[in-house]
Motif scaffolding. Structure first.
Motif, PDB file in Angstrom:
ATOM      1  N   ASP A 525       0.438  -1.476  -0.307  1.00 53.91           N
ATOM      2  CA  ASP A 525      -0.300   0.482  -0.087  1.00 53.91           C
ATOM      3  C   ASP A 525       0.977   1.299  -0.010  1.00 53.91           C
ATOM      4  N   GLY A 526       0.435   2.031  -0.572  1.00 63.10           N
ATOM      5  CA  GLY A 526       1.682   3.218  -1.157  1.00 63.10           C
ATOM      6  C   GLY A 526       2.727   3.048  -2.194  1.00 63.10           C
ATOM      7  N   LYS A 527       2.153   1.641  -2.653  1.00 65.84           N
ATOM      8  CA  LYS A 527       3.627   1.746  -3.840  1.00 65.84           C
ATOM      9  C   LYS A 527       3.504   1.957  -4.750  1.00 65.84           C
ATOM     10  N   SER A 528       4.373   1.484  -5.801  1.00 67.55           N
ATOM     11  CA  SER A 528       4.291   1.379  -7.052  1.00 67.55           C
ATOM     12  C   SER A 528       3.971   0.530  -7.847  1.00 67.55           C
ATOM     13  N   PHE A 529       3.090   0.517  -8.592  1.00 70.91           N
ATOM     14  CA  PHE A 529       1.858  -1.308  -9.149  1.00 70.91           C
ATOM     15  C   PHE A 529       3.854  -1.706  -9.853  1.00 70.91           C
ATOM     16  N   THR A 530       4.662  -1.577 -10.387  1.00 71.73           N
ATOM     17  CA  THR A 530       5.408  -2.442 -10.928  1.00 71.73           C
ATOM     18  C   THR A 530       6.229  -2.751  -9.567  1.00 71.73           C
ATOM     19  N   TYR A 531       6.576  -1.812  -9.014  1.00 70.70           N
ATOM     20  CA  TYR A 531       7.250  -2.629  -7.332  1.00 70.70           C
ATOM     21  C   TYR A 531       6.496  -3.714  -6.532  1.00 70.70           C
ATOM     22  N   ALA A 532       5.337  -3.253  -6.415  1.00 71.86           N
ATOM     23  CA  ALA A 532       4.362  -4.528  -6.039  1.00 71.86           C
ATOM     24  C   ALA A 532       3.856  -6.091  -6.827  1.00 71.86           C
ATOM     25  N   SER A 533       4.052  -5.586  -8.055  1.00 72.11           N
ATOM     26  CA  SER A 533       4.248  -6.680  -9.336  1.00 72.11           C
ATOM     27  C   SER A 533       5.872  -7.706  -8.850  1.00 72.11           C
ATOM     28  N   PHE A 534       6.394  -6.905  -9.176  1.00 76.35           N
ATOM     29  CA  PHE A 534       7.977  -7.628  -8.699  1.00 76.35           C
ATOM     30  C   PHE A 534       8.558  -8.339  -7.141  1.00 76.35           C
ATOM     31  N   HIS A 535       7.871  -8.244  -6.593  1.00 76.13           N
ATOM     32  CA  HIS A 535       8.072  -8.344  -4.767  1.00 76.13           C
ATOM     33  C   HIS A 535       7.124  -8.955  -4.942  1.00 76.13           C
ATOM     34  N   ALA A 536       6.039  -9.202  -5.050  1.00 73.66           N
ATOM     35  CA  ALA A 536       4.609  -9.912  -4.846  1.00 73.66           C
ATOM     36  C   ALA A 536       5.337 -11.415  -5.752  1.00 73.66           C
ATOM     37  N   HIS A 537       5.403 -11.856  -6.784  1.00 75.92           N
ATOM     38  CA  HIS A 537       6.312 -12.491  -7.706  1.00 75.92           C
ATOM     39  C   HIS A 537       7.089 -13.056  -7.453  1.00 75.92           C
ATOM     40  N   LYS A 538       8.539 -12.883  -6.492  1.00 82.92           N
ATOM     41  CA  LYS A 538       9.647 -12.911  -6.042  1.00 82.92           C
ATOM     42  C   LYS A 538       9.193 -13.305  -4.647  1.00 82.92           C
ATOM     43  N   LYS A 539       8.216 -13.030  -4.037  1.00 78.87           N
ATOM     44  CA  LYS A 539       8.175 -13.246  -2.836  1.00 78.87           C
ATOM     45  C   LYS A 539       6.796 -14.821  -2.575  1.00 78.87           C
ATOM     46  N   TYR A 540       5.784 -14.509  -3.503  1.00 73.30           N
ATOM     47  CA  TYR A 540       4.948 -15.279  -3.748  1.00 73.30           C
ATOM     48  C   TYR A 540       5.436 -16.628  -4.649  1.00 73.30           C
ATOM     49  N   GLY A 541       5.560 -15.971  -5.684  1.00 73.00           N
ATOM     50  CA  GLY A 541       5.415 -16.421  -6.835  1.00 73.00           C
ATOM     51  C   GLY A 541       3.876 -15.791  -8.058  1.00 73.00           C
ATOM     52  N   VAL A 542       3.410 -14.992  -7.661  1.00 72.90           N
ATOM     53  CA  VAL A 542       1.743 -15.102  -8.119  1.00 72.90           C
ATOM     54  C   VAL A 542       2.840 -13.535  -8.915  1.00 72.90           C
ATOM     55  N   CYS A 543       1.824 -13.141  -9.503  1.00 74.52           N
ATOM     56  CA  CYS A 543       2.096 -12.668 -11.258  1.00 74.52           C
ATOM     57  C   CYS A 543       1.274 -11.842 -11.446  1.00 74.52           C
ATOM     58  N   LEU A 544       1.138  -9.838 -10.262  1.00 80.72           N
ATOM     59  CA  LEU A 544       0.305  -8.645 -10.430  1.00 80.72           C
ATOM     60  C   LEU A 544       0.331  -8.412 -11.683  1.00 80.72           C
ATOM     61  N   ILE A 545      -1.067  -9.025 -12.569  1.00 77.50           N
ATOM     62  CA  ILE A 545      -1.407  -8.387 -13.529  1.00 77.50           C
ATOM     63  C   ILE A 545      -1.966  -7.038 -14.284  1.00 77.50           C
ATOM     64  N   GLY A 546      -3.044  -5.672 -13.080  1.00 72.81           N
ATOM     65  CA  GLY A 546      -3.903  -5.146 -13.915  1.00 72.81           C
ATOM     66  C   GLY A 546      -4.008  -4.815 -12.387  1.00 72.81           C
ATOM     67  N   VAL A 547      -5.236  -3.974 -12.114  1.00 75.01           N
ATOM     68  CA  VAL A 547      -5.615  -3.352 -10.990  1.00 75.01           C
ATOM     69  C   VAL A 547      -6.941  -2.320 -11.775  1.00 75.01           C
ATOM     70  N   LYS A 548      -7.755  -2.010 -10.371  1.00 75.68           N
ATOM     71  CA  LYS A 548      -8.864  -1.263 -11.084  1.00 75.68           C
ATOM     72  C   LYS A 548      -9.042  -0.877  -9.616  1.00 75.68           C
ATOM     73  N   ARG A 549      -9.070   0.820  -9.766  1.00 67.82           N
ATOM     74  CA  ARG A 549      -9.817   1.892  -8.591  1.00 67.82           C
ATOM     75  C   ARG A 549     -10.831   1.708  -8.421  1.00 67.82           C
ATOM     76  N   GLU A 550     -11.307   2.273  -6.868  1.00 67.51           N
ATOM     77  CA  GLU A 550     -12.816   1.967  -6.219  1.00 67.51           C
ATOM     78  C   GLU A 550     -13.655   3.025  -7.167  1.00 67.51           C
ATOM     79  N   ASP A 551     -13.232   4.421  -7.704  1.00 64.74           N
ATOM     80  CA  ASP A 551     -13.881   5.307  -8.195  1.00 64.74           C
ATOM     81  C   ASP A 551     -13.939   4.783  -9.325  1.00 64.74           C
ATOM     82  N   ASN A 552     -13.463   4.002  -9.870  1.00 66.98           N
ATOM     83  CA  ASN A 552     -12.823   3.628 -11.394  1.00 66.98           C
ATOM     84  C   ASN A 552     -13.565   1.953 -11.597  1.00 66.98           C
TER      85      ASN A 552
END
Length: 1183
Positions: A525-552
């Protein structure tokens, strides 16, 4: 005279009208005239008929009263029998009867006839019976009078009228003649009148409440009433007649009738005198006539109800959840695809599936639905979605969802769409709150069902997927596996390494979770999308590919590093399973370091720092001992080579907050600007400049606007034809145009509106202009002007009339200069007398091109996925045959020449397949390589949308059908020999995220494979001869290192030998060296094959010379048959990279963060600066 009379009448009419108007003007109340309607019903008889017969409610009351009277008479008869004492002889003519009985005593048992004709009837019982009889008589006479229609005898000789007279007239006579008050009257026959009254009463009841009742229920009710009346009549009749003999009680008589009619016949109770015996004979004869007719009618109605399917219970609809599946015709393949995909989700196990189909159920479908696995959860109803009655039977208003599927095998696909549209309208009209999931065939019909919650247009997805297959290999396989539910357990018992890896990675799917609730992404939370995607893949092996804002409401694929994650964001990621089904295991050191208790549920020792135990596969994070990025060291470096101090290039860390000065989307724009500057040099042969803009003409309503490369001016229609020159140019074949890039040829039957979606993804603005491939449409029928108007604005798009079974057409459209040939399934061949023969012509034509042009990449669409085993068919390829036999479920050893697959391996494979995927064809080489595609594979996309409502939107973004501002797009990057220093997929992930903010999602891997077949001219033996060693040496020189998870294999060239080892193991049974005669036979066969190839080559060259085409580009020996390719979705981070790997990446939108007023003009203002910056960044970014 007539004329004068008519004139007099007119004058009289005018006089009265004038007088009426004057009176109305003076007093308006005098002008009102009361009109009485239905005056013919004002008579006394009509009023009685209306009350007793016509009016449903009053008629129902009369019939209910009549039924109560008949039941009362039967009850009074039972009361009279229970109070009767046969020993008391109250008969007036008792002496006469006794004398007559004595005459028959010598012939048989003594019959007391006075007990048959006379009974003991108490005075109160007689009074009640007389009263009831009088009421029944008067009612019968009144009903007979009201229903009289001119034939009195027809009324008199009705059975009901005769029974009424028999049961009522004797009682009325006893009022005036007292000695007859004890005469026997067969009142028990009123049960038949009660049966008729009850049937009429039920009919009136359903008419009164305006609801139809089941014919099956009515027939069962009639049968039950008939049986009861027969038993009651027999019991009462035998009891009365036996008063003159054995004097049976009423219960004994009832017991005797039950035993007799059930054909048991104990014989303990039997009638003793011939009158009762005669009655038994009569009753049995009546039962033998009446009951079979009733049972026959019941069986017929039961068979008809089985065809129609009955109704879905209202009680079940209110207590259980169900979905409705509406189809025109139900095939076994469609049914199994739906059921397997729908019930693959755990939370849908308790759902019912109600199938509403207008056709009679197929025999194969019936057999499937009789399996206990489906019989309790699937209900088939024959009916139409356009009828409210059938929708009511399916309880559409209570359904959780309604799936409306089109019949894609129809010759007239437009007519099939029209039927689907009407079904969708009918369902929406009947149940406005029921979610609709609609499958449409033609894109021009999509806007008619825009109101539906989810719509999948087949031709849109099909053409976009086929287009991406040309620039992103095996996109069809990638998307098919993503939208397919699996646990990643397929192929895990296979002896082939690629099958195990491919099957394990095929279990990856797209899931979603809120950031605040996520263990995977909550810490970012508060980090960039690219940072979250890389570290989630490095740590858990999951690939974050997209996001959706609450107001969009729009989903953004890879919004880039400028997107800052918020707690309210919805994250979309690729993984084996969703996070809720994952367990997390921490090692002991981390628990002590973080202050966590040492004991707990997940205290098992582990050498991994943090990872997810997901289904049967765990993902390993790189940099194992330090899961968090180091603070001091900013780069990841590799060990030194051979003890030297030199270092290989390192990878920069991924920043938490984006650095706006080093992001690739701007570099992409600069590259495109550079392309614009050098366009005249690179495309001098074409002599056209390209501009970016939105296509001015869309061929249908509802197409998403996409920014594309366009021509400055529309090309004339004459210039779009490839094989004919015009006043603007004189080119008549593809060679004359001098294209720099390879062609993409599309073979289709006609230029439908869906073909527009093939062109748009290949001309999208984010495709570099220097990489645009010319597109040639090879059409059976020339396109109309409406379609030409839509495509004339795109650069390098041409058409040509012709077919793929004509070699001259193929050569003229430039097939020897083409890199990809897309063969679209023809509508006219989609239906055949034998269903699976619909692909016969396409398969044979593709096989011919496969033999004539072996280096050509052919992408084929088939109607039936099971036919893909015939693509690029090699009859003597033992490897392909072994893969085929792995898919079969018959037991025993499988022999293929010298190879053998054990029964244990095959049975284990079958068990794994049954537990996992239902894609039986996923290990077929053409499907794994993305060379074959069937639109029925995308049916699961619509089914998955019931659980994952975001899947259609994500798939459209991946295929380029929708372009949301800020959302990325799918592209590929090829791994070259210079990029192998990165080594692993996890480090490649970091390289992409840190340098270009791109998210990799998978790998398309191609391996060299040696097939044990004479067709491939490779002989595999257990021994290693000189010839074989020479071949192996040449293969080593041409092949790069292979995938490995150990460090030992990275020290030497990593040539994968698993495929060869398996082939040797298959042929080890006959491991003796080939004899001299066998070698001579093999050489002769090779010579024959070469002569066959030379013959094919000569054929092609002769046709090219005949057409005046140069033969320089034809290379008949460039054969790709000895390779196999497959897709790895989200492989583990420790997966080793191999040369020629193609990485699927989601690149961020280059226009996402640019000001709107400068998106189109920034390239022209800053061309030189962007060129310098682009040249500098490419050294850091490009692999």
């Amino acid at each position: 005279m007539l004329v004068l009379r008519g004139a007099a009448h007119r004058c009289h009419f005018k006089f009265h009208r004038r007088r009426y108007q004057e009176e109305y003007s003076m007093d308006s109340t005098n002008a009102q005239v009361q009109v009485e309607f239905y005056v013919n019903e004002n008579t006394f008889k009509e009023r009685l008929k209306l009350f007793f017969i016509k009016n449903q409610r009053s008629s129902l009351r009369i019939r209910l009263f009549n039924f109560a009277l008949k039941i009362l008479t039967c009850a009074l008869y039972i009361l009279r029998v229970s109070l009767d004492n046969p020993t008391e002889n109250n008969s007036i003519n008792g002496t006469t009867c006794q004398n007559s009985s004595s005459l028959n005593s010598t012939e048989g048992p003594e019959i007391k006839w006075n007990l048959i004709f006379w009974v003991n009837r108490l005075q109160p019982v007689w009074a009640i019976q007389v009263t009831v009889a009088l009421i029944s008589f008067l009612e019968t006479m009144l009903i007979t009078y009201l229903s009289y229609k001119g034939n009195i005898w027809e009324q008199i000789f009705q059975i009901s009228f005769i029974l009424e007279m028999i049961n009522t007239v004797p009682f009325i006579i006893t009022i005036f003649w007292a000695p007859l008050r004890n005469i026997f009257v067969p009142v028990f026959l009123n049960c038949w009148l009660a049966k008729g009254a009850l049937e009429n009463m039920i009919n009136d009841f359903h008419r009164a409440i305006q609801r139809t009742h089941s014919a099956m229920f009515n027939q069962v009710f009639i049968l039950i009433c008939t049986l009861l009346c027969l038993v009651f009549t027999g019991a009462c009749g035998i009891q009365h007649l036996e008063r003159a003999g054995k004097n049976l009680s009423l219960f004994d008589s009832f017991y005797f009738c039950i035993v007799t009619f059930s054909t048991v016949g104990y014989g303990d109770v039997t009638p003793q005198i011939w009158p009762s015996q005669l009655l038994v004979v009569i009753l049995i004869c009546v039962a033998l006539v009446v009951l079979p007719l009733q049972f026959e009618e019941l069986a017929y109605l039961w068979m008809e109800s089985q065809k129609l399917g009955g109704n879905y219970s209202r009680h079940r609809a209110q207590t259980e959840k169900h979905v409705v599946l509406c189809v025109s015709s139900l095939k076994i393949d469609l049914l199994m695809d739906f059921l397997n995909e729908f019930y693959a989700h755990p939370r849908l196990q308790d759902y019912y599936v109600v199938i509403l189909c207008p056709t009679e159920i197929d025999i194969q479908v019936r057999r499937i639905l009789q399996i206990p696995l489906w019989s309790q959860r699937v209900i088939y109803l024959q009916g139409s979605a356009l009828k409210d009655q059938d929708l009511m039977r399916a309880k559409m208003d209570d359904a959780e969802a309604c799936f409306i599927l089109s019949s894609r095998n129809e010759v007239d696909r437009t007519a099939a769409d029209h039927q689907t549209i009407l079904r969708a309208w009918a369902a929406k009209d009947f149940a406005p709150n029921c979610p609709l999931y609609v499958q449409i065939l033609k894109p021009e019909n999509k806007f008619h069902v825009k109101f539906a919650d989810h719509v999948v247009c087949e031709e849109e997805f099909k053409y976009a997927m086929l287009a991406l297959n040309c620039v992103c290999p095996a996109t069809s396989t990638l998307v098919t596996l993503l939208v397919h539910t699996s646990r990643g357990q397929e192929g895990q018992t296979s002896p082939e390494q690629w099958q195990r890896t491919y099957g394990r990675c095929s279990g990856n799917e797209v899931y979603h979770i809120h950031l605040a609730d996520s263990k995977f992404f909550g810490e970012y939370d508060g980090k960039s999308f690219t940072y979250a995607s890389f570290h989630a893949h490095k740590k858990y092996g999951v690939c974050l590919i997209g996001v959706k804002r609450e107001d969009n409401k729009s989903i953004l694929l890879n919004p880039g590093p400028r997107h800052i994650m918020a707690a309210t964001d919805t994250c979309y990621y690729i993984n084996i399973t969703k996070e809720e089904n994952s367990a997390f295991i921490f090692k002991q050191e981390e628990k002590h370091g973080k202050g966590l208790p040492v004991t707990g549920l997940y205290d098992a020792p582990s050498r991994l720092p943090v990872h997810s135990i997901i289904a049967s596969m765990g993902t390993v994070a790189i940099d194992l001992q330090h899961p968090d990025p180091p603070e001091e060291s900013g780069k990841l470096t590799l060990p030194t080579e051979n003890g030297a101090g030199s270092r290989r290039p390192s990878i920069a860390p991924v920043l938490e907050i984006a650095d706006s000065s080093a992001i690739l989307p701007c570099d992409l724009l600069s590259d495109q600007s550079e392309d614009e500057t050098n366009q005249s040099d690179e495309e001098g042969s074409v002599g056209l400049d390209f501009v970016k803009g939105y296509p001015p003409n869309s061929p249908y309503i509802g197409s998403s606007p996409t920014l594309c490369h366009l021509l400055p001016q529309k090309a004339p229609f004459c210039c779009l034809r490839l094989d004919k020159g015009c006043t603007h140019n004189s080119f008549e074949d593809a060679k004359a145009y001098g294209f720099k890039n390879k062609l993409i040829i599309v073979s289709a039957e006609m230029a439908g509106n869906g073909l527009y979606n093939f062109i748009v993804p290949l001309r999208a603005y984010y495709r570099p202009r220097k990489e645009l491939n010319p597109i040639v449409l090879l059409l059976d029928y020339p396109p109309d002007n409406h379609f030409l108007e839509a495509i004339c604005c795109f650069p390098m798009v041409y058409f040509m009339p012709g077919t793929i079974d004509n070699l001259d057409n193929l050569l003229q459209c430039g097939i020897i200069y083409a890199d990809n040939l897309v063969v679209v399934d023809k509508e006219s061949t989609m239906s055949a007398e034998e269903d699976y023969m619909a692909d016969a012509k396409t398969i044979v034509n593709v096989q011919t091109m496969f033999r004539l042009f072996p280096s050509l990449s052919i992408i084929t669409e088939l109607t039936h996925p099971s036919n893909m085993r015939f693509m690029q068919f090699r009859a003597k390829d033992c490897y392909s045959l072994a893969l085929s036999k792995l898919e079969k479920q018959w037991s025993g050893n499988v022999n293929c020449g010298k190879s053998c697959i054990s029964m244990n391996e095959k049975s284990e494979y079958t068990i794994e397949r049954d537990k996992g995927s239902n894609l039986a064809f996923m290990f077929r080489l053409p499907f794994a390589a993305g060379r074959v595609f069937s639109i029925s594979m995308l049916d699961t996309l619509l089914y998955q949308s019931f659980v994952k409502d975001y899947m259609i939107a994500i798939t459209r973004l991946l295929l380029g059908l929708d372009t949301t501002p800020g959302s990325g797009y799918l592209c590929v990057m090829k791994i070259t020999e210079e990029d192998l220093w990165i080594r692993t997929y996890g480090r490649l992930f970091q390289k992409f995220c840190s340098s270009s903010a791109e998210i990799p999602i998978g790998i398309y891997r191609t391996e060299s494979h040696m097939f044990s077949t004479s067709e491939s001219q490779v002989s595999i033996n257990a021994g290693h001869g000189e010839e074989h060693q020479g071949r192996a040496g040449s293969w080593k020189e041409k092949t790069a290192h292979r995938n490995s998870t150990t460090s030992d294999q990275s020290e030497h060239p990593l040539l994968r030998k698993k495929s060869m080892q398996w082939a040797r193991r298959l042929s080890r049974k006959n491991a003796k060296p080939a004899s001299r005669a066998e070698r001579i036979s093999q050489q002769r066969l090779n010579l024959y094959r070469r002569s066959e190839r030379q013959e094919l080559s000569e054929l092609v060259k002769n046709r090219m010379k005949h057409l005046g085409l140069p033969t320089v580009g034809y290379d008949e020996m460039n054969d790709h048959q000895n390779t196999l390719s497959y897709v790895l979705i989200n492989p583990p981070p420790d997966t080793m990279l191999e040369i020629n790997d193609i990485v699927y990446i989601i690149r961020s939108d280059p226009l996402a963060h640019m000001p709107e007023d400068s998106q189109m003009g920034q390239a022209a203002r800053n061309t030189k600066n962007q060129q310098d910056f682009g040249a500098q960044s490419r050294n850091e970014t490009h692999l």
